[in-house]
Write a protein that holds these residues in place. Structure first.
Motif, short mmCIF file in Angstrom:
data_model
loop_
_atom_site.label_atom_id
_atom_site.label_comp_id
_atom_site.label_asym_id
_atom_site.label_seq_id
_atom_site.Cartn_x
_atom_site.Cartn_y
_atom_site.Cartn_z
N ARG A 53 2.36 57.60 35.67
CA ARG A 53 1.84 58.87 36.16
C ARG A 53 1.37 58.73 37.62
O ARG A 53 1.61 59.59 38.45
N ASP A 56 4.42 58.65 39.88
CA ASP A 56 4.96 60.01 40.02
C ASP A 56 4.17 60.80 41.06
O ASP A 56 4.73 61.38 41.98
N GLU A 57 2.85 60.80 40.94
CA GLU A 57 2.00 61.53 41.88
C GLU A 57 2.10 60.94 43.28
O GLU A 57 2.11 61.67 44.28
N VAL A 60 5.41 62.11 44.88
CA VAL A 60 5.34 63.53 45.27
C VAL A 60 4.47 63.69 46.51
O VAL A 60 4.83 64.42 47.44
N GLN A 61 3.34 63.01 46.53
CA GLN A 61 2.45 63.11 47.69
C GLN A 61 3.15 62.61 48.96
O GLN A 61 3.06 63.26 50.01
N SER A 106 10.87 64.86 35.54
CA SER A 106 10.03 66.05 35.60
C SER A 106 10.79 67.30 35.24
O SER A 106 10.21 68.38 35.13
N GLU A 112 4.08 67.71 31.88
CA GLU A 112 3.30 68.12 33.04
C GLU A 112 3.55 67.10 34.15
O GLU A 112 2.96 66.04 34.17
N ARG A 113 4.45 67.42 35.04
CA ARG A 113 4.82 66.54 36.13
C ARG A 113 4.61 67.25 37.46
O ARG A 113 4.79 68.46 37.56
N PRO A 114 4.29 66.49 38.51
CA PRO A 114 4.00 67.13 39.80
C PRO A 114 5.21 67.58 40.60
O PRO A 114 5.07 68.35 41.53
N TRP A 115 6.43 67.12 40.28
CA TRP A 115 7.59 67.45 41.10
C TRP A 115 7.92 68.93 41.09
O TRP A 115 8.22 69.51 42.14
N ALA A 118 5.76 71.04 43.40
CA ALA A 118 5.97 70.63 44.79
C ALA A 118 7.29 71.17 45.31
O ALA A 118 7.35 71.71 46.42
#
Length: 186
Positions: A53, A56-57, A60-61, A106, A112-115, A118
């Motif tokens: 996780r 992944d974050e 994306v960041q 994602s 629940e994924r950040p991609w 974004a």
């Protein structure tokens, strides 16, 4: 600015993924890559799921930071055309195995994924059926699909595309983007 141990761990994990794939991400492989002890890794990430996780974050960041740096502002401060242009240009220059693998993960609508959020900030969803007649919106979405294709190509066939050719392809894709009046943006 000094890199935090957490960032060092995440960068090391991304290196492991880019080299050997997600399955190779173990506490031992990442600790060795980061030149830390397994205990040092566990302090920041108590489980493999927490590490994944975090990766992944982190990805994306970094991706969004490259978008903001290139554009000089955040997505919510930019026009749709500016966001698409930036998306196309960043897609042409940053394709890694890790990004591709995590972005594909994602795609699961139950996860629940950040991609997803974004990407939607930077490259809006396709026009709805009734709005598909809006040629500018459709052209922009086609350019986004072409940029996605370039990004995936680069991630899958790392080093296969000459840098000059990649730049020409990216500019050709950017040329597909439409101005708000519907004319091509060149």
């Amino acid at each position: 600015m000094r890199t935090s141990k957490r960032d060092r761990i995440l960068d090391a994990a991304v290196n492991v993924i880019n080299r050997d794939g997600v399955r190779a991400v173990t506490f031992e492989s990442v600790a060795a890559e980061a030149k830390l002890t397994r205990g040092g890794l566990l302090y920041h990430f108590p489980s493999r799921e927490a590490l994944l996780r975090g990766i992944d974050e982190h990805l994306v960041q970094a991706w969004e930071t490259s978008m903001e740096t290139l554009l000089g502002k955040r997505a919510d401060e930019a026009t749709a055309l500016e966001r698409y242009q930036t998306f196309v240009r960043v897609s042409a220059q940053s394709a890694t195995r890790a990004e591709l693998m995590f972005m594909l993960e994602s795609a699961d609508p139950d996860a629940e994924r950040p991609w997803g959020p974004a990407v939607r900030r930077w490259a809006p969803l396709p026009p709805e059926a009734g709005a598909a007649e809006d040629s500018a919106a459709l052209d922009n979405f086609v350019a986004r699909l072409a940029a996605d294709g370039l990004w995936i190509y680069e991630a899958m066939y790392e080093g296969q595309l000459d840098e000059g050719v990649r730049a020409l392809v990216a500019e050709r894709i950017a040329g597909l983007l439409a101005k708000s009046d519907g004319s091509p943006h060149l």
